[in-house]
Design a protein around this motif. Structure first.
Motif, PDB file in Angstrom:
ATOM      1  N   ARG A  45       3.150   8.954   0.865  1.00  0.00           N
ATOM      2  CA  ARG A  45       1.924   8.922   0.189  1.00  0.00           C
ATOM      3  C   ARG A  45       1.807   9.491  -1.235  1.00  0.00           C
ATOM      4  O   ARG A  45       1.061   9.092  -2.072  1.00  0.00           O
ATOM      5  CB  ARG A  45       0.968  10.342   0.936  1.00  0.00           C
ATOM      6  N   THR A  46       2.824  10.325  -1.392  1.00  0.00           N
ATOM      7  CA  THR A  46       3.090  10.787  -2.910  1.00  0.00           C
ATOM      8  C   THR A  46       3.466   9.535  -3.686  1.00  0.00           C
ATOM      9  O   THR A  46       3.153   9.417  -5.029  1.00  0.00           O
ATOM     10  CB  THR A  46       3.936  11.880  -3.054  1.00  0.00           C
ATOM     11  N   ALA A  47       4.404   8.523  -3.129  1.00  0.00           N
ATOM     12  CA  ALA A  47       4.788   7.486  -3.814  1.00  0.00           C
ATOM     13  C   ALA A  47       3.695   6.565  -4.031  1.00  0.00           C
ATOM     14  O   ALA A  47       3.532   5.838  -5.137  1.00  0.00           O
ATOM     15  CB  ALA A  47       6.066   6.982  -3.120  1.00  0.00           C
ATOM     16  N   LEU A 112       7.879   0.307  -1.185  1.00  0.00           N
ATOM     17  CA  LEU A 112       6.554  -0.034  -1.762  1.00  0.00           C
ATOM     18  C   LEU A 112       6.388  -1.394  -2.195  1.00  0.00           C
ATOM     19  O   LEU A 112       7.071  -2.069  -2.542  1.00  0.00           O
ATOM     20  CB  LEU A 112       6.374   0.807  -2.830  1.00  0.00           C
ATOM     21  N   SER A 113       4.863  -1.994  -2.023  1.00  0.00           N
ATOM     22  CA  SER A 113       4.685  -3.160  -2.484  1.00  0.00           C
ATOM     23  C   SER A 113       3.027  -2.963  -3.094  1.00  0.00           C
ATOM     24  O   SER A 113       2.444  -2.196  -2.515  1.00  0.00           O
ATOM     25  CB  SER A 113       4.791  -4.169  -1.368  1.00  0.00           C
ATOM     26  N   ALA A 114       2.617  -4.092  -3.403  1.00  0.00           N
ATOM     27  CA  ALA A 114       1.154  -3.984  -4.252  1.00  0.00           C
ATOM     28  C   ALA A 114       0.728  -5.581  -3.837  1.00  0.00           C
ATOM     29  O   ALA A 114       1.407  -6.533  -3.803  1.00  0.00           O
ATOM     30  CB  ALA A 114       1.013  -3.928  -5.633  1.00  0.00           C
ATOM     31  N   GLU A 115      -0.456  -5.725  -3.309  1.00  0.00           N
ATOM     32  CA  GLU A 115      -1.100  -6.941  -3.181  1.00  0.00           C
ATOM     33  C   GLU A 115      -2.701  -6.846  -3.378  1.00  0.00           C
ATOM     34  O   GLU A 115      -3.101  -5.961  -3.524  1.00  0.00           O
ATOM     35  CB  GLU A 115      -0.968  -7.467  -1.500  1.00  0.00           C
ATOM     36  N   ASN A 116      -3.448  -8.157  -3.009  1.00  0.00           N
ATOM     37  CA  ASN A 116      -4.643  -8.246  -3.531  1.00  0.00           C
ATOM     38  C   ASN A 116      -5.223  -7.332  -2.292  1.00  0.00           C
ATOM     39  O   ASN A 116      -4.837  -7.342  -1.249  1.00  0.00           O
ATOM     40  CB  ASN A 116      -5.017  -9.611  -3.387  1.00  0.00           C
ATOM     41  N   VAL A 132      -2.009  -1.032  -2.534  1.00  0.00           N
ATOM     42  CA  VAL A 132      -0.358  -0.508  -2.793  1.00  0.00           C
ATOM     43  C   VAL A 132      -0.073   0.149  -1.195  1.00  0.00           C
ATOM     44  O   VAL A 132      -0.953   0.521  -0.376  1.00  0.00           O
ATOM     45  CB  VAL A 132      -0.148   0.538  -3.460  1.00  0.00           C
ATOM     46  N   VAL A 133       1.172  -0.446  -0.570  1.00  0.00           N
ATOM     47  CA  VAL A 133       1.484  -0.567   0.643  1.00  0.00           C
ATOM     48  C   VAL A 133       2.859   0.363   0.733  1.00  0.00           C
ATOM     49  O   VAL A 133       3.569  -0.038  -0.043  1.00  0.00           O
ATOM     50  CB  VAL A 133       1.459  -1.849   1.268  1.00  0.00           C
ATOM     51  N   GLY A 144       2.505   2.909  11.074  1.00  0.00           N
ATOM     52  CA  GLY A 144       3.069   1.813  10.666  1.00  0.00           C
ATOM     53  C   GLY A 144       3.295   2.138   9.170  1.00  0.00           C
ATOM     54  O   GLY A 144       3.539   3.011   8.669  1.00  0.00           O
ATOM     55  N   SER A 145       2.431   1.004   8.415  1.00  0.00           N
ATOM     56  CA  SER A 145       2.470   1.193   6.860  1.00  0.00           C
ATOM     57  C   SER A 145       1.392   1.961   6.380  1.00  0.00           C
ATOM     58  O   SER A 145       0.434   2.048   7.258  1.00  0.00           O
ATOM     59  CB  SER A 145       2.320  -0.469   6.428  1.00  0.00           C
ATOM     60  N   LEU A 146       1.594   2.669   5.405  1.00  0.00           N
ATOM     61  CA  LEU A 146       0.314   3.414   4.595  1.00  0.00           C
ATOM     62  C   LEU A 146      -0.078   2.810   3.628  1.00  0.00           C
ATOM     63  O   LEU A 146       0.805   2.025   3.027  1.00  0.00           O
ATOM     64  CB  LEU A 146       0.990   4.856   4.046  1.00  0.00           C
ATOM     65  N   ARG A 147      -1.378   2.604   3.628  1.00  0.00           N
ATOM     66  CA  ARG A 147      -2.159   1.707   2.422  1.00  0.00           C
ATOM     67  C   ARG A 147      -3.256   2.460   1.863  1.00  0.00           C
ATOM     68  O   ARG A 147      -3.976   3.202   2.398  1.00  0.00           O
ATOM     69  CB  ARG A 147      -2.601   0.362   2.866  1.00  0.00           C
ATOM     70  N   VAL A 148      -3.373   2.032   0.447  1.00  0.00           N
ATOM     71  CA  VAL A 148      -4.479   2.694  -0.389  1.00  0.00           C
ATOM     72  C   VAL A 148      -4.612   1.697  -1.253  1.00  0.00           C
ATOM     73  O   VAL A 148      -3.824   0.852  -1.861  1.00  0.00           O
ATOM     74  CB  VAL A 148      -4.152   4.117  -0.681  1.00  0.00           C
TER      75      VAL A 148
END
Length: 172
Positions: A45-47, A112-116, A132-133, A144-148
């Protein structure tokens, strides 16, 4: 001549101690592993917050966010903006962001990754919104994956086990 009485533990006393230690270990180990997973999720979450901040700075400089994917080796690849004109023709050849949680790739628990952003069936331009994932490198049976998203929407995906995680487990 008197014999001194021998001092020591009997086998029964030793077996009782071993049983008590075994019971304590059976209770403590799951609690320990649960605490480790909670710590790794907090680190993710911090990342994500740091990455979202870096994405906002990138937006002010280039007028769009940068989408990218990160392979399990830690190598990040910038994605072409969708649509191609979204960033005014600006494309990145490398990813200028930290692409893992923690202090190093080897010690990080998430990539980490970033998407539309998506909403239902609609997909937004990378100039409008970024999600961001944080994808776990190891196994997490609860999340699973955390997303915001850049609009503040937070969620998480189900782990491979298929159990639907509660929001408070992902984002306490």
């Amino acid at each position: 001549m008197k014999y001194k009485q021998m001092r020591g533990f009997t086998l029964m006393e030793l077996m009782i101690v071993v049983a008590i230690v075994g019971i304590l270990a059976a209770v403590a180990y799951p609690a320990y592993t649960s605490s480790i997973l909670k710590g790794k999720r907090a680190q993710a979450r911090t990342a994500l917050a740091e990455l979202l901040q870096q994405q906002e700075r990138y937006l002010t400089q280039r007028n769009c966010y940068l989408g990218f994917t990160t392979a399990s080796t830690g190598v990040a690849t910038a994605a072409a903006p969708v649509p191609a004109t979204a960033c005014g023709g600006v494309t990145a050849s490398s990813v200028p962001f930290k692409t893992y949680s923690g202090d190093s790739l080897a010690n990080g628990a998430y990539l980490l990754s970033a998407e539309n952003c998506t909403s239902g069936t609609a997909t937004f331009s990378i100039a409008e919104c970024v999600r961001v994932v944080a994808q776990p490198k190891g196994s997490d049976s609860a999340v699973g994956s955390l997303r915001v998203t850049s609009t503040g929407v937070k969620d998480c995906t189900a782990p491979p086990s298929g159990v639907t995680p509660t929001f408070s487990l992902c984002w306490p």
